[in-house]
Design a protein around this motif. Sequence first.
Motif, PDB file in Angstrom:
ATOM      1  N   ALA A   1      25.183  46.818  22.095  1.00 25.10           N
ATOM      2  CA  ALA A   1      24.468  45.550  22.028  1.00 25.10           C
ATOM      3  C   ALA A   1      23.351  45.478  23.066  1.00 25.10           C
ATOM      4  CB  ALA A   1      25.428  44.397  22.233  1.00 25.10           C
ATOM      5  N   LEU A   2      23.522  46.127  24.250  1.00 20.89           N
ATOM      6  CA  LEU A   2      22.542  46.026  25.341  1.00 20.89           C
ATOM      7  C   LEU A   2      21.511  47.154  25.311  1.00 20.89           C
ATOM      8  CD1 LEU A   2      24.810  44.960  28.338  1.00 20.89           C
ATOM      9  CD2 LEU A   2      23.291  43.532  26.965  1.00 20.89           C
ATOM     10  N   GLY A   3      21.625  48.085  24.315  1.00 18.85           N
ATOM     11  CA  GLY A   3      20.674  49.198  24.245  1.00 18.85           C
ATOM     12  C   GLY A   3      19.243  48.736  24.212  1.00 18.85           C
ATOM     13  N   PRO A   4      18.873  47.867  23.243  1.00 21.30           N
ATOM     14  CA  PRO A   4      17.485  47.399  23.196  1.00 21.30           C
ATOM     15  C   PRO A   4      17.080  46.658  24.484  1.00 21.30           C
ATOM     16  CG  PRO A   4      18.609  46.903  21.158  1.00 21.30           C
ATOM     17  CD  PRO A   4      19.637  47.372  22.106  1.00 21.30           C
ATOM     18  N   LEU A   5      17.980  45.863  25.060  1.00 21.99           N
ATOM     19  CA  LEU A   5      17.666  45.097  26.264  1.00 21.99           C
ATOM     20  C   LEU A   5      17.406  46.021  27.451  1.00 21.99           C
ATOM     21  CD1 LEU A   5      17.401  42.403  27.691  1.00 21.99           C
ATOM     22  CD2 LEU A   5      19.869  42.442  28.088  1.00 21.99           C
ATOM     23  N   ASP A   6      18.226  47.092  27.575  1.00 25.53           N
ATOM     24  CA  ASP A   6      18.040  48.025  28.683  1.00 25.53           C
ATOM     25  C   ASP A   6      16.689  48.725  28.581  1.00 25.53           C
ATOM     26  OD1 ASP A   6      21.551  49.001  28.832  1.00 25.53           O
ATOM     27  OD2 ASP A   6      20.447  47.349  29.778  1.00 25.53           O
ATOM     28  N   GLY A   7      16.308  49.103  27.329  1.00 26.86           N
ATOM     29  CA  GLY A   7      14.985  49.736  27.153  1.00 26.86           C
ATOM     30  C   GLY A   7      13.868  48.793  27.548  1.00 26.86           C
ATOM     31  N   LEU A   8      14.020  47.548  27.118  1.00 29.68           N
ATOM     32  CA  LEU A   8      13.010  46.557  27.477  1.00 29.68           C
ATOM     33  C   LEU A   8      12.967  46.331  28.986  1.00 29.68           C
ATOM     34  CD1 LEU A   8      10.973  44.389  26.705  1.00 29.68           C
ATOM     35  CD2 LEU A   8      12.889  42.805  26.350  1.00 29.68           C
ATOM     36  N   GLY A   9      14.142  46.305  29.609  1.00 26.21           N
ATOM     37  CA  GLY A   9      14.178  46.122  31.066  1.00 26.21           C
ATOM     38  C   GLY A   9      13.475  47.253  31.789  1.00 26.21           C
ATOM     39  N   ASP A  10      13.700  48.475  31.289  1.00 26.89           N
ATOM     40  CA  ASP A  10      13.014  49.620  31.913  1.00 26.89           C
ATOM     41  C   ASP A  10      11.502  49.471  31.781  1.00 26.89           C
ATOM     42  OD1 ASP A  10      15.565  51.974  30.788  1.00 26.89           O
ATOM     43  OD2 ASP A  10      15.487  50.644  32.537  1.00 26.89           O
ATOM     44  N   ASP A  11      11.066  49.054  30.550  1.00 29.82           N
ATOM     45  CA  ASP A  11       9.622  48.868  30.350  1.00 29.82           C
ATOM     46  C   ASP A  11       9.073  47.790  31.285  1.00 29.82           C
ATOM     47  OD1 ASP A  11       9.795  49.357  26.731  1.00 29.82           O
ATOM     48  OD2 ASP A  11       9.662  50.792  28.393  1.00 29.82           O
ATOM     49  N   VAL A  12       9.828  46.704  31.430  1.00 30.57           N
ATOM     50  CA  VAL A  12       9.378  45.621  32.315  1.00 30.57           C
ATOM     51  C   VAL A  12       9.289  46.108  33.747  1.00 30.57           C
ATOM     52  CG1 VAL A  12       9.996  43.375  33.282  1.00 30.57           C
ATOM     53  CG2 VAL A  12      10.186  43.793  30.821  1.00 30.57           C
ATOM     54  N   ALA A  13      10.301  46.887  34.199  1.00 30.91           N
ATOM     55  CA  ALA A  13      10.294  47.400  35.579  1.00 30.91           C
ATOM     56  C   ALA A  13       9.117  48.332  35.791  1.00 30.91           C
ATOM     57  CB  ALA A  13      11.608  48.110  35.872  1.00 30.91           C
TER      58      ALA A  13
END
Length: 669
Positions: free
Chosen positions: A314-326
């Motif tokens: 469930a958090l796969g897409p969110l983690d990718g987005l978080g990496d992009d944001v960082a």
Amino acid sequence: MTVPQLIAAELRRLVATRMGRLALLALALVPLLYGGVYLWANQDPYAQLDELPVALVVDDAGDDGRVVGDEVAERLVADGAFDWHRVSAEEASAGVADATYDFSVTLPASFSADLASAAGDDPHRAVVALSTNDANSYLATTIGTQAAERIRSAVARSVGEEAASRMLLAISDIRDGLVDAHDGAATLTEGADDAASGASRLATGADALADGTGQLSTGAAALADGTGRLADGAGRLDDGLGQLEQATASLPAQTRQLADGAQQVADGDARIAAIGGEVADAVAPVAARVPEARAAIVERLQQAGLDEAQIAVALGPLDGLGDDVAAADARVQDASAQLDRLAAGAQQVADGAERLASASPQLAAGIASAADGAGDLADGAADAHEGAVRLADGAASAASGAGELATGAHALDDGLGRLDEGTAQLRDGLGDAVAQIPATTEQERAAQSSMISDPVRTDADAVASAGSYGAGLAPFFLSLAAWIGMYALMLILKPLSRRAITALRSPVRVSLAAWLIPTLIGAAQMAALLAIVGLALGFPIAHPALMLAMMVLAVATFAAIIVALNTWLGSVGQFLGLVLMVVQLVTAGGTFPWQTLPAPLAALHHALPMSYAVDGLRQLMYGGSMAAAGADALVLVAFGAGALALIVLGVARMVDHRTLRDLQPSLIG
């Protein structure tokens, strides 16, 4: 002669000789022997069934270590309803054939297995085999059939009680499971409610993140444009300084222009640096909130009951987005720092240009350095532009990811909302199911299983009760004995005195005497028979005095009918008395209800006197309806009165004239 004199004369004739006295005594005892001995023999045959030899064959091989056939056999022998003999199948067959046993009951080899088949996928009935022989006794066959049915009912009740007990225990276990499920559903509902609340907050945060990343993307695009312009300006500055270095002749005027242009560039760089700072300040909090949002989502998903693998998916897409944001935040911060350096450098250029303008004599020496700085500025501006372009691309990706995160968060919010509703429905449904299954104790289940296996009991309420088989037959045989007694007496009595008819010429007195002679003897017979029934045999009699009166009325009526037949038809009338006895033996309804008779015989039931005598004696002996007994008595009185009238008419005919038949001796008597 008076009526008593006529009666006394006939009685003296009967006892004048020894043979006459013996004949009178013998015939007077006929109804006593018939009624008394028969009722004695059938006093209570059902109480003697334990003397009835019955073969019991138990071939049951058992099932799962239990032999139900042996249990049934033990109960039967202990009950003692019959004289049970446990024998082999061959002995039972031979015993029923040669009358050693009246019937046999066999529990076959598959008896236990058949009973246990109800719990399997091939349920079938067990068999209780009955073997009878009508040549031994038809009633024994009937009793055997009833006994087999009682055995079948008892076994069925026992098996049904066990099955019902297992079913009720299973239902109780199901209820306990439903209670646990209801508690779990309540807990799940609470967790789903918390998850739904968390998902709602996540959706709100995702919307805010999407808005922030959208603003970041817009700012980053503006930054890329500004740095592009900066790069162009820095290039032009580099070219200008080169030309300045070559054309120092016009340095004072040109340096003043340069100072003015450099100040403009510094101001523009300052504005670009300020924008870069604002972008960095906007991006930094968003990037800082990503771990917090992720931790909150993980906590809510754990509370909703998802395992680590499901949470990771469930958090796969969110983690990718978080990496992009960082990554975007890092690039923005780096670009902001470079813009700050660029702004500082531009200001320094402006200051230098001012100083150059102010101190043009010293400018020539610093032109080379300015040219070199302009080259560095051009290179830095180019790098800043490249970083700003990457920042714009990253910010666009972050905005797209944030939008997808917001969409997913809203979908998760909707799903968890439906999950919350579903778990609430599940909790309420389980609660309703638990409420519909009552909680029971072991004692209550035992009572319920007993009721299920045998749900109906007979609550007999007898308006009038005979008490025993013999007492049930007594009214019929008492009435039949009264008729037989009258019929037998007419074999020796001559109630119609030819001399009295000739001498007295009084049909009424002669008729009364002819009727009273057998009636008085019959009344004595009935009194003796009632004593045998009530005292010797001990049958209960509700109204002894009224019953004796009914018996005397019945014998008086029968006497009048038989005398009337003899008066009019002589020996033929005597024979008809026998025929009437046989017909009434069938139609009186003494054994089976008269409604079971064929239609012609059922019609005769209402037309013959013995039917009313039997019914009246039943009412008085068993304590039944006095009104019905009175109606029966009136019918007997009517029969008797009609017969007396026929006697009087017959005697009157004899008084007036004689026929050749009157002069011929009778064939009977």
